[in-house]
Design a protein around this motif. Structure first.
Motif, PDB file in Angstrom:
ATOM      1  N   GLY A   1       2.991  15.984  10.592  1.00 42.63           N
ATOM      2  CA  GLY A   1       2.437  14.374  10.345  1.00 42.63           C
ATOM      3  C   GLY A   1       3.014  13.700  11.237  1.00 42.63           C
ATOM      4  N   LYS A   2       2.991  12.480  10.884  1.00 42.98           N
ATOM      5  CA  LYS A   2       3.854  11.257  11.411  1.00 42.98           C
ATOM      6  C   LYS A   2       3.931  11.277  13.100  1.00 42.98           C
ATOM      7  N   ILE A   3       4.514  11.992  13.668  1.00 44.58           N
ATOM      8  CA  ILE A   3       4.693  11.706  15.130  1.00 44.58           C
ATOM      9  C   ILE A   3       3.060  12.439  15.996  1.00 44.58           C
TER      10      ILE A   3
ATOM     11  N   TYR B   1      10.942  15.637  -0.492  1.00 51.17           N
ATOM     12  CA  TYR B   1       9.746  14.934  -0.742  1.00 51.17           C
ATOM     13  C   TYR B   1       8.632  15.364   0.037  1.00 51.17           C
ATOM     14  N   HIS B   2       7.488  15.876  -0.370  1.00 51.92           N
ATOM     15  CA  HIS B   2       6.494  16.483   0.268  1.00 51.92           C
ATOM     16  C   HIS B   2       5.056  15.610   0.144  1.00 51.92           C
ATOM     17  N   GLY B   3       5.251  14.410  -0.088  1.00 53.74           N
ATOM     18  CA  GLY B   3       4.209  13.473  -0.450  1.00 53.74           C
ATOM     19  C   GLY B   3       3.852  13.405  -1.850  1.00 53.74           C
TER      20      GLY B   3
ATOM     21  N   PHE C   1       7.738  25.453   5.728  1.00 57.58           N
ATOM     22  CA  PHE C   1       8.678  24.624   6.425  1.00 57.58           C
ATOM     23  C   PHE C   1       8.049  22.985   6.371  1.00 57.58           C
ATOM     24  N   ASP C   2       8.277  21.940   5.485  1.00 60.45           N
ATOM     25  CA  ASP C   2       7.655  20.814   5.805  1.00 60.45           C
ATOM     26  C   ASP C   2       8.208  19.951   6.868  1.00 60.45           C
ATOM     27  N   GLU C   3       7.737  20.115   7.840  1.00 63.85           N
ATOM     28  CA  GLU C   3       8.154  19.308   9.253  1.00 63.85           C
ATOM     29  C   GLU C   3       7.426  18.126   9.457  1.00 63.85           C
ATOM     30  N   VAL C   4       6.733  17.543   8.389  1.00 68.26           N
ATOM     31  CA  VAL C   4       6.238  16.278   8.516  1.00 68.26           C
ATOM     32  C   VAL C   4       7.127  15.405   9.267  1.00 68.26           C
ATOM     33  N   MET C   5       8.332  15.074   8.978  1.00 66.87           N
ATOM     34  CA  MET C   5       9.393  14.058   9.410  1.00 66.87           C
ATOM     35  C   MET C   5       9.986  14.854  10.734  1.00 66.87           C
ATOM     36  N   THR C   6      10.603  16.053  10.470  1.00 69.44           N
ATOM     37  CA  THR C   6      11.452  16.815  11.598  1.00 69.44           C
ATOM     38  C   THR C   6      10.416  17.204  12.804  1.00 69.44           C
TER      39      THR C   6
ATOM     40  N   ALA D   1      -1.238  17.813   4.167  1.00 72.30           N
ATOM     41  CA  ALA D   1      -0.800  18.912   4.845  1.00 72.30           C
ATOM     42  C   ALA D   1       0.015  19.808   3.730  1.00 72.30           C
ATOM     43  N   THR D   2       0.857  19.149   3.046  1.00 73.93           N
ATOM     44  CA  THR D   2       1.606  20.187   2.009  1.00 73.93           C
ATOM     45  C   THR D   2       0.905  20.411   0.887  1.00 73.93           C
ATOM     46  N   MET D   3       0.128  19.819   0.595  1.00 71.54           N
ATOM     47  CA  MET D   3      -0.773  20.240  -0.548  1.00 71.54           C
ATOM     48  C   MET D   3      -1.751  21.508  -0.435  1.00 71.54           C
TER      49      MET D   3
ATOM     50  N   THR E   1       8.014   3.064  11.821  1.00 72.76           N
ATOM     51  CA  THR E   1       6.932   3.337  10.882  1.00 72.76           C
ATOM     52  C   THR E   1       6.899   4.479  10.167  1.00 72.76           C
ATOM     53  N   TRP E   2       8.377   4.865   9.591  1.00 70.33           N
ATOM     54  CA  TRP E   2       8.568   5.908   8.898  1.00 70.33           C
ATOM     55  C   TRP E   2       8.582   7.136   9.764  1.00 70.33           C
ATOM     56  N   GLY E   3       8.725   7.357  11.193  1.00 69.30           N
ATOM     57  CA  GLY E   3       8.834   8.182  12.058  1.00 69.30           C
ATOM     58  C   GLY E   3       8.014   8.486  13.230  1.00 69.30           C
TER      59      GLY E   3
ATOM     60  N   PHE F   1      17.775   6.225  -0.097  1.00 68.40           N
ATOM     61  CA  PHE F   1      17.142   7.727   0.030  1.00 68.40           C
ATOM     62  C   PHE F   1      16.221   7.709   1.040  1.00 68.40           C
ATOM     63  N   GLU F   2      16.392   7.205   2.255  1.00 72.10           N
ATOM     64  CA  GLU F   2      15.515   7.215   3.209  1.00 72.10           C
ATOM     65  C   GLU F   2      16.296   7.538   4.567  1.00 72.10           C
ATOM     66  N   ALA F   3      15.677   7.935   5.660  1.00 72.84           N
ATOM     67  CA  ALA F   3      16.613   8.010   7.054  1.00 72.84           C
ATOM     68  C   ALA F   3      15.834   7.059   7.849  1.00 72.84           C
TER      69      ALA F   3
ATOM     70  N   ASN G   1       0.854  -1.349  -0.157  1.00 68.94           N
ATOM     71  CA  ASN G   1      -0.018  -0.068  -0.127  1.00 68.94           C
ATOM     72  C   ASN G   1       0.795   1.202  -0.006  1.00 68.94           C
ATOM     73  N   SER G   2       2.076   1.141  -0.095  1.00 68.52           N
ATOM     74  CA  SER G   2       3.009   2.297  -0.298  1.00 68.52           C
ATOM     75  C   SER G   2       4.204   1.588  -0.845  1.00 68.52           C
ATOM     76  N   PRO G   3       4.755   2.298  -1.805  1.00 68.20           N
ATOM     77  CA  PRO G   3       5.712   1.685  -2.937  1.00 68.20           C
ATOM     78  C   PRO G   3       7.051   1.342  -2.159  1.00 68.20           C
ATOM     79  N   VAL G   4       7.516   2.289  -1.268  1.00 70.49           N
ATOM     80  CA  VAL G   4       8.951   1.843  -0.802  1.00 70.49           C
ATOM     81  C   VAL G   4       8.822   0.471   0.190  1.00 70.49           C
ATOM     82  N   ARG G   5       7.791  -0.053   0.674  1.00 73.39           N
ATOM     83  CA  ARG G   5       7.375  -1.249   1.363  1.00 73.39           C
ATOM     84  C   ARG G   5       7.947  -2.380   0.566  1.00 73.39           C
TER      85      ARG G   5
HETATM   86  P1  KE4 Z   1       2.332  11.084   4.050  1.00 75.14           P
HETATM   87  O1  KE4 Z   1       1.388  11.567   3.000  1.00 75.14           O
HETATM   88  O2  KE4 Z   1       3.099   9.820   3.682  1.00 75.14           O
HETATM   89  O3  KE4 Z   1       1.817  10.948   5.376  1.00 75.14           O
HETATM   90  O4  KE4 Z   1       3.578  12.275   4.354  1.00 75.14           O
HETATM   91  C1  KE4 Z   1       3.975  12.819   3.170  1.00 75.14           C
HETATM   92  C2  KE4 Z   1       5.570  13.341   3.314  1.00 75.14           C
HETATM   93  C3  KE4 Z   1       5.586  14.785   3.423  1.00 75.14           C
HETATM   94  N1  KE4 Z   1       6.819  15.389   3.798  1.00 75.14           N
HETATM   95  C4  KE4 Z   1       7.713  14.709   4.482  1.00 75.14           C
HETATM   96  C5  KE4 Z   1       9.035  15.428   4.676  1.00 75.14           C
HETATM   97  C6  KE4 Z   1       7.463  13.407   4.170  1.00 75.14           C
HETATM   98  O5  KE4 Z   1       8.841  12.504   4.627  1.00 75.14           O
HETATM   99  C7  KE4 Z   1       6.538  12.711   3.943  1.00 75.14           C
HETATM  100  C8  KE4 Z   1       6.300  10.809   3.773  1.00 75.14           C
HETATM  101  N2  KE4 Z   1       7.450  10.383   4.282  1.00 75.14           N
HETATM  102  C9  KE4 Z   1       7.773   9.034   3.509  1.00 75.14           C
HETATM  103  C10 KE4 Z   1       9.072   8.460   4.141  1.00 75.14           C
HETATM  104  N3  KE4 Z   1      10.127   9.097   3.809  1.00 75.14           N
HETATM  105  C11 KE4 Z   1       6.622   8.196   3.969  1.00 75.14           C
HETATM  106  C12 KE4 Z   1       7.104   6.651   3.570  1.00 75.14           C
HETATM  107  C13 KE4 Z   1       5.859   6.143   2.374  1.00 75.14           C
HETATM  108  O6  KE4 Z   1       5.773   6.876   1.310  1.00 75.14           O
HETATM  109  O7  KE4 Z   1       5.803   4.991   2.568  1.00 75.14           O
END
Ligand code: KE4
Length: 428
Positions: A267-269, A145-147, A239-244, A121-123, A61-63, A400-402, A23-27
């Motif tokens: 996002g994430k956390i 990457y912003h989704g 600032f896209d702080e979805v990860m940070t 969120a970024t959209m 789970t990616w963060g 290309f991932e953390a 359900n998500s390519p990197v998996r």
């Molecule tokens: P999601 O739509 O996947 O919740 O978030 C998109 C997104 C936006 N901004 C940043 C900085 C992100 O890292 C992400 C999503 N991160 C990836 C991993 N690098 C999600 C993993 C995946 O796509 O399965």
């Protein structure tokens, strides 16, 4: 490691019903020449696959799993909240509690709108920047990457980069024509773009610490310069702080670097492992959102009580700052161990780290941009990933991932991980 026969059988079934079986390519683990498998359960810093194999987990789970898996306060909060209904589509008090937690933690965020993913969120933040400024162009940076937002899936990072498809099929050129892609850490390129397109640039969106083409840091002063240039040109800094966000500190990268953006994405956390995203910023900008303003943005499950409860429990576990002290200690232990190996390893590699986020590049140079990262030996990374997997260590499945450390990790986990890395790298 036991053979993953149950995973292989289930995956053969999965591909019949799910594209690529995932359900998500990197998996799919294609970037690392691996075969995807299924998790049965996870707790703390470990997970167990359906064949009974146990792994130390650095994906988290990616963060989201900053407290590790099945963090008791989150489980408790989800159970207690779900018993009273899982979604109303009508405001619930937890939405206000979450909004206040985010606004209190992030000074630049005066108002915040919840959504259901980082992509949303970024959209939404980009649409808001365009609606607020009346301008169309957006600057993003190669490798960030912003989704999977159409107009941002251009020279993206993460899976889009991993598969060498920096610009996705299905994105009409018209959707990307307002997106200007520049190299990260090159401030002259930004100045040039504004000189050329000044009055049509709505804003800049970036990962303040790019972690979707591995992990690298902004040059000293770079973020401050972006702040100055956007201010001077009446453009917004996003600032896209979805990860940070809430990962490298309660105030995220903007607190660490002392740079206040106009809008921030999260996002994430903040979802504690449930689907959540958020974007927020200055009140006058956020008030341009419907129902007060002309910029439309919506979501059936936005502010969902169960997701809010999980996210609130996650954030409340971070408020006293102790988690970040522990994460810094564990991160430093991992970095030190990896650097010790690197000093005598026949295979050149570098460990980039900030707090509890890290990446091992198979390169012989410092990495500060996508161009630097693109020199990494992806085959070697794939071999390293597979070797570590067989040692019971799960890393982020792409160069290309953390990777992420959680407060559930122990010094013993780190010690075992470094020992496994030494064994795998010495076998190259
Ligand atoms: P999601 O739509 O996947 O919740 O978030 C998109 C997104 C936006 N901004 C940043 C900085 C992100 O890292 C992400 C999503 N991160 C990836 C991993 N690098 C999600 C993993 C995946 O796509 O399965």
């Amino acid at each position: 490691m036991k053979a993953r026969t149950k995973s292989d059988e289930l995956f053969a079934e999965a591909v019949k019903y799910i594209p690529g079986g995932v359900n998500s390519p990197v998996r799919a683990l294609r970037a690392v020449g691996g075969r995807s498998f299924f998790v049965d359960r996870a707790a703390g810093s470990h997970f167990t696959d359906i064949d009974g194999n146990d792994y130390i987990d650095y994906l988290g789970t990616w963060g989201p799993a900053i407290h590790g898996h099945a963090y008791p306060p989150i489980i408790e909060a989800v159970k207690n909240t779900a018993e009273n209904g899982t979604s109303f589509g009508i405001p619930n008090p937890l939405e206000v509690k979450m909004a206040k937690l985010i606004c209190d933690a992030i000074p630049s965020v005066e108002k915040v709108r919840m959504c259901n993913s980082g992509t949303e969120a970024t959209m939404s933040a980009v649409r808001l920047a365009r609606g607020f400024t009346g301008r169309n162009k957006i600057i993003k940076f190669a490798g960030c990457y912003h989704g999977h937002v159409d107009s941002l899936l251009v020279k993206a990072g993460s899976g889009a980069l991993t598969f060498g498809q920096p610009t996705s099929a299905g994105v009409p050129p018209d959707f990307a024509k307002h997106t200007i892609v520049l190299p990260f850490n090159d401030i002259d390129a930004v100045r040039l773009a504004f000189a050329k397109h000044r009055d049509s640039i709505a804003g800049i969106i970036l990962e303040p610490i790019p972690a979707n083409s591995g992990l690298y840091l902004p040059h000293p002063g770079y973020l401050e310069s972006l702040r100055q240039i956007t201010k001077a040109n009446d453009a917004l800094l996003i600032f896209d702080e979805v990860m940070t966000g809430f990962r490298i500190g309660l105030g995220g990268a903007q607190q660490l670097y002392g740079v206040e953006p106009d809008l921030s994405c999260f996002g994430k956390i903040i979802g504690g492992g449930l689907p959540v995203g958020a974007f927020g910023g200055k009140a006058d900008i956020m008030d341009a959102l419907s129902p007060d303003g002309p910029v439309y943005q919506a979501g059936t499950l936005s502010g969902n009580p169960v997701a809010m409860a999980a996210g609130i429990a996650a954030l409340e576990g971070l408020l006293d700052g102790k988690a970040y002290e522990k994460l810094e200690g564990l991160g430093a232990q991992l970095e030190e161990g990896m650097n010790k190996i690197a000093r005598s390893s026949p295979v050149p590699f570098r460990c980039n780290r900030i707090g509890s986020m890290f990446c091992t590049y198979f390169v012989d140079r410092p990495v500060y941009s996508l161009d630097d990262a693109a020199h990494s030996d992806k085959e070697r990374f794939g071999r390293y990933f597979r070797g570590m997997l067989e040692e019971g260590v799960y890393l982020a499945p792409s160069q290309f991932e953390a990777g992420f450390i959680s407060t559930a990790h122990t010094e013993d986990d780190i010690e075992k991980t470094v020992a496994a890395a030494a064994k795998v790298l010495n076998s190259f």
